[in-house]
Design a protein around this motif. Structure first.
Motif, PDB file in Angstrom:
ATOM      1  N   LEU A 393      60.771  44.964  16.987  1.00 59.89           N
ATOM      2  CA  LEU A 393      61.428  44.114  17.979  1.00 59.89           C
ATOM      3  C   LEU A 393      61.418  42.655  17.547  1.00 59.89           C
ATOM      4  N   ALA A 394      60.448  42.288  16.738  1.00 65.66           N
ATOM      5  CA  ALA A 394      60.336  40.898  16.275  1.00 65.66           C
ATOM      6  C   ALA A 394      59.519  40.872  15.001  1.00 65.66           C
ATOM      7  N   ASP A 395      59.858  39.923  14.138  1.00 62.33           N
ATOM      8  CA  ASP A 395      59.125  39.727  12.887  1.00 62.33           C
ATOM      9  C   ASP A 395      59.258  38.250  12.540  1.00 62.33           C
ATOM     10  N   SER A 396      58.135  37.545  12.520  1.00 60.24           N
ATOM     11  CA  SER A 396      58.195  36.091  12.347  1.00 60.24           C
ATOM     12  C   SER A 396      58.772  35.675  11.005  1.00 60.24           C
ATOM     13  N   ARG A 397      58.692  36.512   9.984  1.00 60.40           N
ATOM     14  CA  ARG A 397      59.273  36.151   8.691  1.00 60.40           C
ATOM     15  C   ARG A 397      60.794  36.137   8.772  1.00 60.40           C
ATOM     16  N   TYR A 398      61.364  37.087   9.460  1.00 57.00           N
ATOM     17  CA  TYR A 398      62.820  37.219   9.504  1.00 57.00           C
ATOM     18  C   TYR A 398      63.444  36.467  10.677  1.00 57.00           C
ATOM     19  N   ASP A 399      62.709  36.331  11.770  1.00 56.61           N
ATOM     20  CA  ASP A 399      63.295  35.824  13.021  1.00 56.61           C
ATOM     21  C   ASP A 399      63.008  34.354  13.296  1.00 56.61           C
ATOM     22  N   ARG A 468      54.788  50.782  25.431  1.00 51.87           N
ATOM     23  CA  ARG A 468      53.648  50.459  24.577  1.00 51.87           C
ATOM     24  C   ARG A 468      54.151  49.730  23.333  1.00 51.87           C
ATOM     25  N   LEU A 469      53.494  48.612  23.023  1.00 51.08           N
ATOM     26  CA  LEU A 469      53.851  47.822  21.859  1.00 51.08           C
ATOM     27  C   LEU A 469      52.683  47.785  20.879  1.00 51.08           C
ATOM     28  N   ARG A 470      53.025  47.848  19.602  1.00 52.87           N
ATOM     29  CA  ARG A 470      52.028  47.648  18.557  1.00 52.87           C
ATOM     30  C   ARG A 470      52.220  46.244  17.995  1.00 52.87           C
ATOM     31  N   ILE A 471      51.138  45.476  17.960  1.00 49.67           N
ATOM     32  CA  ILE A 471      51.171  44.097  17.471  1.00 49.67           C
ATOM     33  C   ILE A 471      50.417  44.046  16.153  1.00 49.67           C
ATOM     34  N   LEU A 472      51.109  43.608  15.112  1.00 48.51           N
ATOM     35  CA  LEU A 472      50.512  43.442  13.793  1.00 48.51           C
ATOM     36  C   LEU A 472      50.597  41.972  13.410  1.00 48.51           C
ATOM     37  N   GLY A 473      49.482  41.393  13.036  1.00 49.65           N
ATOM     38  CA  GLY A 473      49.510  39.984  12.664  1.00 49.65           C
ATOM     39  C   GLY A 473      48.473  39.646  11.624  1.00 49.65           C
ATOM     40  N   GLU A 474      48.801  38.644  10.810  1.00 54.36           N
ATOM     41  CA  GLU A 474      47.817  38.108   9.873  1.00 54.36           C
ATOM     42  C   GLU A 474      48.009  36.608   9.781  1.00 54.36           C
ATOM     43  N   TRP A 475      46.925  35.874   9.898  1.00 58.16           N
ATOM     44  CA  TRP A 475      46.909  34.422   9.811  1.00 58.16           C
ATOM     45  C   TRP A 475      45.961  34.037   8.676  1.00 58.16           C
ATOM     46  N   ARG A 502      39.226  33.132  13.994  1.00 56.52           N
ATOM     47  CA  ARG A 502      39.234  31.833  13.330  1.00 56.52           C
ATOM     48  C   ARG A 502      39.653  32.022  11.877  1.00 56.52           C
ATOM     49  N   VAL A 503      40.519  31.137  11.430  1.00 64.21           N
ATOM     50  CA  VAL A 503      40.972  31.144  10.038  1.00 64.21           C
ATOM     51  C   VAL A 503      40.245  30.025   9.325  1.00 64.21           C
ATOM     52  N   ALA A 504      39.306  30.369   8.490  1.00 62.87           N
ATOM     53  CA  ALA A 504      38.524  29.378   7.749  1.00 62.87           C
ATOM     54  C   ALA A 504      38.048  30.028   6.463  1.00 62.87           C
ATOM     55  N   GLY A 505      38.871  29.998   5.454  1.00 66.06           N
ATOM     56  CA  GLY A 505      38.520  30.631   4.189  1.00 66.06           C
ATOM     57  C   GLY A 505      38.951  32.074   4.127  1.00 66.06           C
ATOM     58  N   GLN A 506      38.720  32.827   5.208  1.00 61.36           N
ATOM     59  CA  GLN A 506      39.113  34.223   5.277  1.00 61.36           C
ATOM     60  C   GLN A 506      40.233  34.387   6.295  1.00 61.36           C
ATOM     61  N   PRO A 507      41.193  35.296   6.020  1.00 60.71           N
ATOM     62  CA  PRO A 507      42.284  35.502   6.990  1.00 60.71           C
ATOM     63  C   PRO A 507      41.785  36.205   8.242  1.00 60.71           C
ATOM     64  N   PHE A 508      42.564  36.070   9.292  1.00 62.45           N
ATOM     65  CA  PHE A 508      42.314  36.797  10.531  1.00 62.45           C
ATOM     66  C   PHE A 508      43.442  37.798  10.722  1.00 62.45           C
ATOM     67  N   GLY A 509      43.089  39.072  10.901  1.00 62.57           N
ATOM     68  CA  GLY A 509      44.086  40.117  11.051  1.00 62.57           C
ATOM     69  C   GLY A 509      44.010  40.782  12.412  1.00 62.57           C
ATOM     70  N   LEU A 510      45.138  41.338  12.841  1.00 60.47           N
ATOM     71  CA  LEU A 510      45.222  41.987  14.149  1.00 60.47           C
ATOM     72  C   LEU A 510      46.120  43.214  14.043  1.00 60.47           C
ATOM     73  N   VAL A 537      48.297  26.833   8.976  1.00 60.62           N
ATOM     74  CA  VAL A 537      48.036  28.264   8.908  1.00 60.62           C
ATOM     75  C   VAL A 537      49.319  29.014   8.558  1.00 60.62           C
ATOM     76  N   ARG A 538      49.223  29.878   7.584  1.00 58.77           N
ATOM     77  CA  ARG A 538      50.322  30.796   7.294  1.00 58.77           C
ATOM     78  C   ARG A 538      50.185  32.007   8.214  1.00 58.77           C
ATOM     79  N   ARG A 539      51.341  32.575   8.590  1.00 59.55           N
ATOM     80  CA  ARG A 539      51.244  33.734   9.483  1.00 59.55           C
ATOM     81  C   ARG A 539      52.416  34.689   9.275  1.00 59.55           C
ATOM     82  N   ARG A 540      52.161  35.947   9.604  1.00 63.48           N
ATOM     83  CA  ARG A 540      53.195  36.979   9.696  1.00 63.48           C
ATOM     84  C   ARG A 540      52.871  37.793  10.941  1.00 63.48           C
ATOM     85  N   ILE A 541      53.797  37.806  11.896  1.00 69.38           N
ATOM     86  CA  ILE A 541      53.608  38.513  13.165  1.00 69.38           C
ATOM     87  C   ILE A 541      54.734  39.528  13.309  1.00 69.38           C
TER      88      ILE A 541
END
Length: 547
Positions: A393-399, A468-475, A502-510, A537-541
């Motif tokens: 339904l959404a993708d932050s890289r493309y949208d 039901r929605l599946r949320i995938l993210g990485e920061w 928190r994003v501090a040296g290591q990414p945060f994933g969801l 912060v770089r992100r892909r949602i």
């Protein structure tokens, strides 16, 4: 000029959103793919033969003012870079010659800003054009003058205005001497809409035949949005000019990443109506050791395979966008439907008429079942390509920058304020003039910490239907300084926190599945840490149906 131009952007308006438009190109003109060379820096003339073997039809290089004009003002064009131009012309390879340097005898060696220095520069340019006539048909004035690395002296006080004056001086000199050559202007780093707006207003719109830029970026997707916005700025100054990407490429940690990137950029640039694009560079350089088609020993890299394949595809015609959304990247080459490239955020890929599937190096691959970030090249007859089944339904890289996303700042008081486009001397971003450096941009976000507290960036998705929605993210962040403590990430559903990190040296994933109702809001929030630094912060949602 009705009847002369038509838009070669089928489906692009649907792909990039309401209000999108394409640049006008002559229907018979192909999209040209060339390379950047550096014969002016001592490259061997033997590389012209390598260019011909790679299928290069056009290249960009420069002449050097200080080597062309002697202390007594005498002009001579007998150096190796001039020999390269003449030799390439004999091989049928068209040069785009850049003029952007300085001379120690004018303005103290600064970038020409005074009337005297600009007149001398124009005299030099006209003499060079005459020396290489009639073969030299296209020149460029300016190279990344929107940044600080390529301007010196008084010119730096008003780069856009001084560049417009310089272009005007060259245009008048060419006209006075009866020299007919296409004048390409500016060579900005990135799609620098704020800088170009000022340049066009100061006279660039009157004196230039085309606008040049260097759309360096981590991911090609979203470039079409920037080009469409630039087109509307040009309209406000009297009409759209052709665009030439006189440099494009990327710093590749892995050379195997280059082919996918190159073919995606070619498709997007060509479909957006850009005249031509020049890959940076033909050969790896000591200071840019991983961007060439050839390595420092002149061995071919994966990018060389992609370049050959791109030329093969462009022989069918200019790319034409046919996806129904920004998440479906489908481009046919020409009108014959014999060649195409496809990639995107997901969904079942349906193809009829195909005889071969290739990767971006031209190697056969199995028929793909789904659309993915990895492009597939499709050859056949009367190709028909579509995407069916479930897709995100959404993708932050493309949208980014369009529906279904909404963008806000969130202050210490919790109040949300909408972000809007900020145009300046580099790539535009979504922000607020009073909250810089807070920003949302194509590849990430930057939060800000002021005296009154934390100001966060909110990227909001409004749920279109229950389920039901599946949320995938990485920061992630590579920006944390020694004093920074990173950035905070919150994911909220109607204000209730679903995840925190928190994003501090290591990414945060969801990776989270939630039950939602139509109209609920999913907010993806990035805030600053308690100490300055590391707040970019770089992100892909990605959001997709889980039913």
């Amino acid at each position: 000029m009705p009847g002369i131009f038509r838009l070669l952007c089928v489906g692009l308006a649907a792909a990039i959103g309401a209000g999108a438009s394409c640049l006008p190109v002559r229907a018979e003109e192909p999209f040209r793919l060339g390379v950047q060379t550096h014969f002016a820096q001592g490259w061997s003339l033997g590389l012209i033969d390598r260019m011909a073997a790679l299928g290069v039809s056009t290249f960009r290089d420069e002449l050097t003012w200080a080597r062309s004009e002697g202390a007594d003002g005498t002009l001579s064009f007998a150096g190796a870079e001039n020999a390269a131009i003449d030799r390439a012309l004999r091989r049928g390879i068209a040069p785009l010659v850049l003029f952007a340097d300085r001379h120690p005898a004018h303005d103290g060696g600064g970038t020409p800003a005074s009337d005297e220095a600009q007149a001398a520069f124009a005299r030099y340019v006209a003499a060079a054009v005459r020396a290489h006539a009639p073969g030299l048909a296209e020149i460029e004035i300016g190279n990344e003058f929107n940044g600080g690395d390529f301007v010196r002296g008084a010119f730096a006080r008003d780069p856009a205005g001084n560049l417009a004056r310089l272009v005007g001086a060259v245009r008048r000199r060419l006209r006075d001497e009866g020299l007919r050559v296409r004048l390409v202007c500016s060579g900005t780093h990135s799609v620098a809409i704020g800088f170009l707006d000022r340049f066009l207003a100061a006279g660039g719109a009157r004196d230039c035949d085309a606008i040049s830029l260097h759309p360096y970026r981590d991911h090609p997707e979203g470039l079409e949005l920037e080009l469409a916005r630039l087109g509307r700025v040009m309209e406000a100054h009297g009409g759209r000019l052709p665009i030439v990407a006189t440099e494009f490429g990327k710093w590749f940690d892995d050379p195997d990443e280059a082919p996918d990137y190159m073919l995606r950029m070619v498709a997007i640039l060509g479909a957006a109506g850009v005249d031509a694009a020049y890959w940076y560079a033909l050969v790896d350089e000591p200071w840019w050791p991983n961007m060439g088609l050839l390595d420092a020993d002149l061995a071919e890299k994966p990018a060389a395979d992609a370049f050959r394949l791109a030329q093969r595809l462009l022989a069918f015609g200019r790319p034409r966008a046919a996806g129904t959304s920004a998440r479906q990247r489908i481009y046919y080459f020409g009108a014959s439907r014999r060649a195409a490239i496809a990639w995107g955020a997901g969904g079942r890929l349906s193809v009829s008429g195909a005889t071969a599937f290739l990767d971006t190096r031209g190697r056969p691959v199995a028929r793909p079942a789904t659309l993915s970030d990895r492009p597939v090249v499709i050859l056949g007859k009367d190709l028909r390509i579509s995407v069916t089944g479930a897709s995100p339904l959404a993708d932050s890289r493309y949208d980014f920058g369009r529906a279904p996303w909404h963008y806000f700042s969130e202050g210490p008081d919790g109040r949300l304020r909408p972000l809007s486009w900020i145009d300046w001397q580099w790539s535009s971003f979504l922000g607020r003039p009073d909250l810089r450096p807070l920003a949302a941009y194509f590849d990430g976000v930057t939060a800000a910490l002021f005296a009154d507290g934390a100001h966060r960036v909110v990227e909001r998705f409004v749920v279109p239907a229950g389920g039901r929605l599946r949320i995938l993210g990485e920061w992630s962040s590579d920006d944390a300084g020694p004093e920074g403590d990173g950035a905070e990430v919150l994911v909220r559903l109607d204000g209730k926190v679903l995840a925190r990190g928190r994003v501090a040296g290591q990414p945060f994933g969801l990776d989270r599945t939630v039950e939602v109702r139509a109209g609920q809001t999913l907010d993806f929030v990035v805030g600053p840490g308690r100490a300055p630094g590391g707040d970019a912060v770089r992100r892909r949602i990605r959001i997709q149906r889980a039913d």
